[in-house]
Motif scaffolding. Structure first.
Motif, PDB file in Angstrom:
ATOM      1  N   TYR A   1       0.834  -1.196   0.000  1.00 46.91           N
ATOM      2  CA  TYR A   1       0.000   0.000   0.000  1.00 46.91           C
ATOM      3  C   TYR A   1       0.879   1.261   0.000  1.00 46.91           C
ATOM      4  O   TYR A   1       0.645   2.191  -0.769  1.00 46.91           O
ATOM      5  CB  TYR A   1      -0.937  -0.014   1.208  1.00 46.91           C
ATOM      6  N   ALA A   2       1.890   1.280   0.864  1.00 45.15           N
ATOM      7  CA  ALA A   2       2.792   2.434   0.936  1.00 45.15           C
ATOM      8  C   ALA A   2       3.525   2.648  -0.389  1.00 45.15           C
ATOM      9  O   ALA A   2       3.697   3.790  -0.829  1.00 45.15           O
ATOM     10  CB  ALA A   2       3.782   2.254   2.086  1.00 45.15           C
ATOM     11  N   LEU A   3       3.939   1.567  -1.031  1.00 46.00           N
ATOM     12  CA  LEU A   3       4.604   1.686  -2.335  1.00 46.00           C
ATOM     13  C   LEU A   3       3.663   2.282  -3.378  1.00 46.00           C
ATOM     14  O   LEU A   3       4.074   3.110  -4.198  1.00 46.00           O
ATOM     15  CB  LEU A   3       5.114   0.326  -2.810  1.00 46.00           C
ATOM     16  N   SER A   4       2.397   1.869  -3.348  1.00 44.57           N
ATOM     17  CA  SER A   4       1.440   2.425  -4.307  1.00 44.57           C
ATOM     18  C   SER A   4       1.243   3.923  -4.068  1.00 44.57           C
ATOM     19  O   SER A   4       1.152   4.702  -5.021  1.00 44.57           O
ATOM     20  CB  SER A   4       0.107   1.678  -4.263  1.00 44.57           C
ATOM     21  N   LEU A   5       1.219   4.339  -2.802  1.00 46.58           N
ATOM     22  CA  LEU A   5       1.093   5.769  -2.502  1.00 46.58           C
ATOM     23  C   LEU A   5       2.356   6.530  -2.874  1.00 46.58           C
ATOM     24  O   LEU A   5       2.276   7.679  -3.326  1.00 46.58           O
ATOM     25  CB  LEU A   5       0.754   5.987  -1.029  1.00 46.58           C
ATOM     26  N   SER A   6       3.508   5.908  -2.725  1.00 43.00           N
ATOM     27  CA  SER A   6       4.765   6.540  -3.120  1.00 43.00           C
ATOM     28  C   SER A   6       4.744   6.859  -4.616  1.00 43.00           C
ATOM     29  O   SER A   6       5.175   7.939  -5.033  1.00 43.00           O
ATOM     30  CB  SER A   6       5.943   5.625  -2.777  1.00 43.00           C
ATOM     31  N   ARG A   7       4.218   5.949  -5.403  1.00 49.49           N
ATOM     32  CA  ARG A   7       4.117   6.181  -6.845  1.00 49.49           C
ATOM     33  C   ARG A   7       3.162   7.337  -7.152  1.00 49.49           C
ATOM     34  O   ARG A   7       3.427   8.159  -8.033  1.00 49.49           O
ATOM     35  CB  ARG A   7       3.662   4.911  -7.559  1.00 49.49           C
ATOM     36  N   ILE A   8       2.058   7.392  -6.424  1.00 49.39           N
ATOM     37  CA  ILE A   8       1.090   8.480  -6.616  1.00 49.39           C
ATOM     38  C   ILE A   8       1.729   9.812  -6.245  1.00 49.39           C
ATOM     39  O   ILE A   8       1.566  10.812  -6.947  1.00 49.39           O
ATOM     40  CB  ILE A   8      -0.193   8.216  -5.795  1.00 49.39           C
TER      41      ILE A   8
END
Length: 185
Positions: free
Chosen positions: A33-40
Motif C-alpha cells: 500500500y505504501a509503495l502504491s502511494l509513493s508512486r502516486i
C-alpha cells in the motif's frame, strides 16, 4: 494470531511481538500500500504528508474490530509502521533495509509545514520521532537530540515526539488525524 493470557491478539504473543505469518501478512500488505502511494506522490497526485497519514490509517485497519488489550495493539501497530516506513533500525545501515522496508527516499517532504521541510524523507523522520518517543520515552528523545543537527529535522522531532508521547491504546487509531493537524500544511 498470538495469545496473551488466553486472549487472541493479532501480532502478539505472551513473549513479545510476533514475527510469524500474521505479522508478515500485515506488513507485506502495508508495504504494498505504501509503495502504491509513493508512486502516486511521485506523479504529483498526493503530498508526502497525506500519503503518510493514509499509510497510518491503513496500518490501523487490522486492529479496528479488536477488543483486546489496546496498549499491546498500539505497540504492534507502531512496530508495523516502523518496519515499513523506517526499516529494521535507525542507523544508516539499518534504515531502508529489511523484508518490509520501503526503498531509499520513497517519500520526501511535500505537504509538511515549511519549518519541517529539508528535501529529505521527512515521512521517515516523522515516523522515527513518533516511534522513538512512544517506545523509548525521555532517553530515546535525548539520544536523538544528541545525534541530530539539522534544524528542520530537530523541529520535526519536537512535534513528533509529542505525538508519540500522546499515543496510547485508547487513541492510536487517531494517528492519521494527529499527523495532518500537527505537521501538515
Amino acid at each position: 494470531m498470538g495469545t496473551l493470557d488466553g486472549m487472541i491478539v493479532p501480532g502478539y504473543t505472551k513473549y513479545g511481538l510476533e514475527e510469524g505469518e500474521a505479522a508478515d501478512a500485515r506488513r507485506t500488505s502495508l508495504k504494498n500500500y505504501a509503495l502504491s502511494l509513493s508512486r502516486i506522490v511521485k506523479a504529483s497526485g498526493m503530498t508526502d504528508l497525506e500519503a503518510f497519514a493514509n499509510v497510518a490509517l491503513f496500518a490501523s485497519l487490522p486492529f479496528s474490530n479488536t477488543k483486546h488489550i489496546q496498549d499491546i495493539l498500539c505497540e504492534v501497530y507502531l512496530e508495523d509502521l516502523r518496519r515499513v516506513l523506517i526499516g529494521d533500525g535507525f542507523t544508516t545501515n539499518e534504515r531502508n533495509s529489511g523484508k518490509f522496508a520501503l526503498g531509499f527516499n520513497a517519500f520526501h517532504d511535500s505537504g509538511f509545514k515549511k519549518e519541517y521541510q529539508d528535501g529529505g524523507n521527512q515521512v521517515q523522520h516523522a515516523m522515527a520521532g513518533i516511534y522513538i518517543s512512544f517506545r523509548y520515552g525521555f532517553l530515546g528523545r535525548r539520544f536523538v537530540y544528541h545525534q541530530e543537527d539539522e534544524d528542520a529535522d530537530l523541529a520535526l522531532y519536537r512535534v513528533t515526539f509529542d505525538i508519540g508521547s500522546d499515543l496510547d491504546g485508547d487513541n492510536f487509531r487517531s494517528l492519521p488525524s494527529m499527523i495532518r493537524a500537527r505537521i501538515g500544511i
